[in-house]
Design a protein around this motif. Structure first.
Motif, PDB file in Angstrom:
ATOM      1  N   THR A  33       0.849  -1.195   0.000  1.00  6.81           N
ATOM      2  CA  THR A  33       0.000   0.000   0.000  1.00  6.81           C
ATOM      3  C   THR A  33       0.881   1.240   0.000  1.00  6.81           C
ATOM      4  OG1 THR A  33      -1.776  -1.150   1.147  1.00  6.81           O
ATOM      5  CG2 THR A  33      -1.744   1.239   1.371  1.00  6.81           C
ATOM      6  N   SER A  35       2.090   5.110  -2.282  1.00  4.13           N
ATOM      7  CA  SER A  35       2.295   5.632  -3.634  1.00  4.13           C
ATOM      8  C   SER A  35       3.288   4.791  -4.438  1.00  4.13           C
ATOM      9  CB  SER A  35       2.766   7.086  -3.561  1.00  4.13           C
ATOM     10  OG  SER A  35       3.932   7.189  -2.769  1.00  4.13           O
ATOM     11  N   THR A  36       4.315   4.238  -3.794  1.00 11.33           N
ATOM     12  CA  THR A  36       5.278   3.401  -4.518  1.00 11.33           C
ATOM     13  C   THR A  36       4.623   2.088  -4.923  1.00 11.33           C
ATOM     14  OG1 THR A  36       6.872   4.326  -2.936  1.00 11.33           O
ATOM     15  CG2 THR A  36       7.703   2.705  -4.508  1.00 11.33           C
ATOM     16  N   ASP A  89       6.256  -4.266  -1.465  1.00 10.34           N
ATOM     17  CA  ASP A  89       5.606  -3.178  -0.726  1.00 10.34           C
ATOM     18  C   ASP A  89       6.592  -2.017  -0.568  1.00 10.34           C
ATOM     19  OD1 ASP A  89       3.851  -1.721   0.828  1.00 10.34           O
ATOM     20  OD2 ASP A  89       3.587  -3.266   2.362  1.00 10.34           O
ATOM     21  N   GLY A  90       6.075  -0.862  -0.266  1.00 12.27           N
ATOM     22  CA  GLY A  90       6.910   0.295   0.026  1.00 12.27           C
ATOM     23  C   GLY A  90       7.303   0.306   1.492  1.00 12.27           C
ATOM     24  N   ALA A  91       7.969   1.377   1.926  1.00  8.91           N
ATOM     25  CA  ALA A  91       8.338   1.532   3.339  1.00  8.91           C
ATOM     26  C   ALA A  91       8.514   3.013   3.633  1.00  8.91           C
ATOM     27  CB  ALA A  91       9.623   0.783   3.654  1.00  8.91           C
ATOM     28  N   ASP A  92       8.392   3.354   4.905  1.00  7.18           N
ATOM     29  CA  ASP A  92       8.624   4.748   5.316  1.00  7.18           C
ATOM     30  C   ASP A  92      10.092   4.974   5.674  1.00  7.18           C
ATOM     31  OD1 ASP A  92       5.834   5.670   5.169  1.00  7.18           O
ATOM     32  OD2 ASP A  92       5.544   4.102   6.667  1.00  7.18           O
ATOM     33  N   LYS A 102       6.994   0.920   8.762  1.00  4.70           N
ATOM     34  CA  LYS A 102       5.893   0.967   7.810  1.00  4.70           C
ATOM     35  C   LYS A 102       4.626   1.424   8.532  1.00  4.70           C
ATOM     36  CE  LYS A 102       5.053  -2.089   4.784  1.00  4.70           C
ATOM     37  NZ  LYS A 102       4.723  -0.964   3.875  1.00  4.70           N
ATOM     38  N   GLY A 103       3.625   1.778   7.720  1.00  3.25           N
ATOM     39  CA  GLY A 103       2.344   2.157   8.302  1.00  3.25           C
ATOM     40  C   GLY A 103       1.989   3.609   8.091  1.00  3.25           C
ATOM     41  N   GLY A 105       0.772   4.803   5.618  1.00  6.60           N
ATOM     42  CA  GLY A 105      -0.539   4.801   4.962  1.00  6.60           C
ATOM     43  C   GLY A 105      -1.608   4.134   5.813  1.00  6.60           C
ATOM     44  N   GLY A 106      -1.237   3.708   7.015  1.00  9.06           N
ATOM     45  CA  GLY A 106      -2.214   3.137   7.945  1.00  9.06           C
ATOM     46  C   GLY A 106      -2.558   1.685   7.680  1.00  9.06           C
ATOM     47  N   ALA A 107      -1.758   1.002   6.839  1.00 12.26           N
ATOM     48  CA  ALA A 107      -2.116  -0.379   6.463  1.00 12.26           C
ATOM     49  C   ALA A 107      -1.162  -1.404   7.068  1.00 12.26           C
ATOM     50  CB  ALA A 107      -2.123  -0.495   4.940  1.00 12.26           C
ATOM     51  N   GLU A 111      -0.357  -5.356   6.006  1.00  9.14           N
ATOM     52  CA  GLU A 111       0.959  -5.435   5.351  1.00  9.14           C
ATOM     53  C   GLU A 111       1.865  -6.448   6.067  1.00  9.14           C
ATOM     54  OE1 GLU A 111       1.266  -0.907   3.531  1.00  9.14           O
ATOM     55  OE2 GLU A 111       2.052  -1.292   5.516  1.00  9.14           O
ATOM     56  N   LYS A 129      14.235   7.131   1.705  1.00  3.42           N
ATOM     57  CA  LYS A 129      13.722   6.236   2.755  1.00  3.42           C
ATOM     58  C   LYS A 129      14.850   5.526   3.499  1.00  3.42           C
ATOM     59  CE  LYS A 129       9.438   6.990   1.445  1.00  3.42           C
ATOM     60  NZ  LYS A 129       8.686   6.082   0.640  1.00  3.42           N
TER      61      LYS A 129
HETATM   62  C1  5RP Z   1       1.532   2.083   4.086  1.00  2.00           C
HETATM   63  C2  5RP Z   1       3.000   1.938   4.059  1.00  2.00           C
HETATM   64  C3  5RP Z   1       3.715   2.453   2.864  1.00  2.00           C
HETATM   65  O1  5RP Z   1       4.436   1.422   2.302  1.00  2.00           O
HETATM   66  C4  5RP Z   1       4.640   3.540   3.280  1.00  2.00           C
HETATM   67  O2  5RP Z   1       3.883   4.546   3.939  1.00  2.00           O
HETATM   68  C5  5RP Z   1       5.374   4.155   2.076  1.00  2.00           C
HETATM   69  O3  5RP Z   1       4.478   4.882   1.299  1.00  2.00           O
HETATM   70  P1  5RP Z   1       4.929   5.616  -0.027  1.00  2.00           P
HETATM   71  O4  5RP Z   1       5.304   4.566  -1.007  1.00  2.00           O
HETATM   72  O5  5RP Z   1       3.687   6.405  -0.429  1.00  2.00           O
HETATM   73  O6  5RP Z   1       6.076   6.520   0.317  1.00  2.00           O
HETATM   74  O7  5RP Z   1       3.618   1.421   4.954  1.00  2.00           O
HETATM   75  O8  5RP Z   1       0.979   1.650   5.298  1.00  2.00           O
END
Ligand code: 5RP
Length: 262
Positions: A33, A35-36, A89-92, A102-103, A105-107, A111, A129
């Motif tokens: 979840t 944008s990536t 998946d993406g990561a923060d 992660k999280g 995006g609240g998922a 995830e 990141k």
């Molecule tokens: C959602 C996540 C996303 O992977 C994380 O927030 C990265 O988001 P983005 O790709 O938009 O930078 O953990 O819960």
């Protein structure tokens, strides 16, 4: 989406585009979840349409499920798939050991469940990141609504004995109301600034009864694909101990996924 992509979007796109090549016919794939991850879903949709790629996907949020269906990907539940070949998946934040926050995006709950039910987890990210130490990005913690203020108090009390630099906490909001996760829970964001011992913090957080899960992903990510705005992608494999570089060629940016509204 139309027009010139920003360097950050190019970086996310090339990481996602390279990761899409890891998906093969017949695979069961976890879709992250954010944008990536959304770029990944679009790339995979394009491969389904143009190349006849056949795979089943387990999305990690309703947002991702909607996008996946929209681009023609077959969506199944994790229980239907039972086990996954790969999750992308993406990561923060990601550190040198491929530990993640992660999280954003609240998922994080779906995830983490999906990633740990996979043979391998691949993280796609732009270079911003990457961090030496986790914690500048507020750590999301998913909390059950029942007794949520008591749970917050317990978390704050516990943080006093943890190796962290900040201890501010805040409920994630959606306008005037609490942000609600796909599982009907709340998110408490912990502004820790620096997490000295992520493994310990993760274990202690998850021992608090009202905590469902936290956004620290430790020993879960196998591969990291870092994209750059010039098309380079750095691939790090934590199990093989290898780092290599690849390049993704941009197609006409004006037309990149122009059929989709973002
Ligand atoms: C959602 C996540 C996303 O992977 C994380 O927030 C990265 O988001 P983005 O790709 O938009 O930078 O953990 O819960």
């Amino acid at each position: 989406m139309s027009g010139e992509l920003s360097p950050i979007d190019k970086a996310k796109y090339v990481a996602a585009r390279r990761a899409a090549d890891l998906v093969e016919d017949g695979m069961r794939v976890g879709l992250g979840t954010g944008s990536t991850a959304a770029w990944l879903v679009r790339c995979l949709g394009e491969m389904v349409r143009d190349d006849g790629l056949k795979f089943r996907a387990v999305p990690t949020s309703t947002r991702t499920a909607e996008l996946a269906r929209e681009v023609g990907i077959e969506v199944v539940t994790l229980d239907e798939a039972r086990w996954l070949d790969i999750t992308i998946d993406g990561a923060d934040e990601v550190d040198d050991d491929l530990a993640l926050i992660k999280g954003g995006g609240g998922a994080l709950l779906q995830e983490k469940i999906v990633a740990t039910a996979s043979d391998q987890m691949v993280v796609i990210a732009d270079a911003a990141k990457q961090v030496d130490t986790l914690g500048a990005f507020p750590l999301p913690v998913e909390v059950i609504p029942f007794g949520m203020q008591a749970t917050r108090a317990l978390i704050e009390e516990m943080l006093v004995s943890m190796d962290v630099m900040g201890r501010d906490t805040a409920w994630r909001m959606n306008g005037d109301t609490f942000f609600v996760t796909d599982e009907g829970n709340r998110i408490l964001d912990l502004d820790l600034k620096r997490i000295g011992n992520p493994r310990q913090l993760s274990m202690v957080l998850n021992q608090i009864p009202g905590v469902v899960e936290n956004g620290l992903f430790i020993d879960i990510c196998d591969q990291l694909l870092v994209g750059y705005g010039d098309g380079r992608v750095e691939l790090r494999d934590i199990n093989a101990g290898t780092v290599s570089e690849d390049r993704v060629t941009f197609v006409d940016e004006e037309n990149l996924f122009s059929d989709l509204n973002d």
